[in-house]
Motif scaffolding. Structure first.
Motif: not given
Length: 195
Positions: A13-20, A176-193
């Motif tokens: 909500f109130r965000s966009s494709p320009q979010s971090v 809420h923004a998950l500012s430490d998003f980078d820390d979870y990228l490996p787990e996200i990428l493994e899930f997304l395949q």
């Protein structure tokens, strides 16, 4: 699980494709998975229009090779679409009861990433969210929910209760923004395949 060739990212909500997070994922997909179709549209404020727009946009996608990602309200939308399309989804601090939470936001609000843009949230949109929520009684099993206990907007306990039938990564702290998003990228990428 089959490899993902099509990835849909839904902002909040109130965000966009320009979010971090959206920009980081777009850059990562372009650099490391150039064969993957990436779509991160600007969503209409109307939930019904948003769902119609998204369903039309993925109508020709191979659903067996499609995955979804969404943050906050986009996480609610991604869970709804995952249920209806049978696709896996990564849910980042997903909204659970957006009709209740957004009822206080009826009116005009500045967009997060461009103060010259605004979002007008109409009272009718609360009813549209209620209708979507009524169709969302079960959580699709193939989800990865990243839930931050430090979320200052949404209650992590509600998110956990709603999404515990899927994979859950309960995060101590963060926001809420998950500012430490980078820390979870490996787990996200493994899930997304990604292919």
């Amino acid at each position: 699980m089959q490899k993902t060739t099509h990835l849909l990212y839904l902002h909040g909500f109130r965000s966009s494709p320009q979010s971090v997070k959206a920009r980081k994922m777009a850059a990562l997909v372009a650099a490391q998975y150039p064969g993957v179709t990436w779509w991160c549209p600007q969503l209409p404020a109307s939930p019904r229009q948003a769902m119609d727009f998204l369903l039309a946009g993925v109508a020709d996608w191979p659903l067996a090779n499609t995955a979804l990602m969404g943050s906050s309200l986009g996480g609610f939308y991604a869970a709804w679409l995952a249920r209806h399309l049978g696709c896996p989804a990564v849910l980042i601090n997903p909204a659970v009861n957006p009709a209740r939470d957004l009822a206080a936001y009826i009116g005009e609000h500045p967009a997060w990433h461009d103060p010259y843009q605004s979002v007008f949230f109409e009272a009718a949109y609360v009813q549209e969210l209620l209708e979507l929520q009524a169709q969302s009684q079960t959580t699709p099993a193939h989800t990865l929910a990243l839930i931050a206990k430090g979320d200052e907007v949404l209650d992590w306990r509600e998110m956990l209760t709603t999404h515990q039938s899927g994979h859950v990564r309960l995060i101590e702290g963060s926001d809420h923004a998950l500012s430490d998003f980078d820390d979870y990228l490996p787990e996200i990428l493994e899930f997304l395949q990604l292919a």
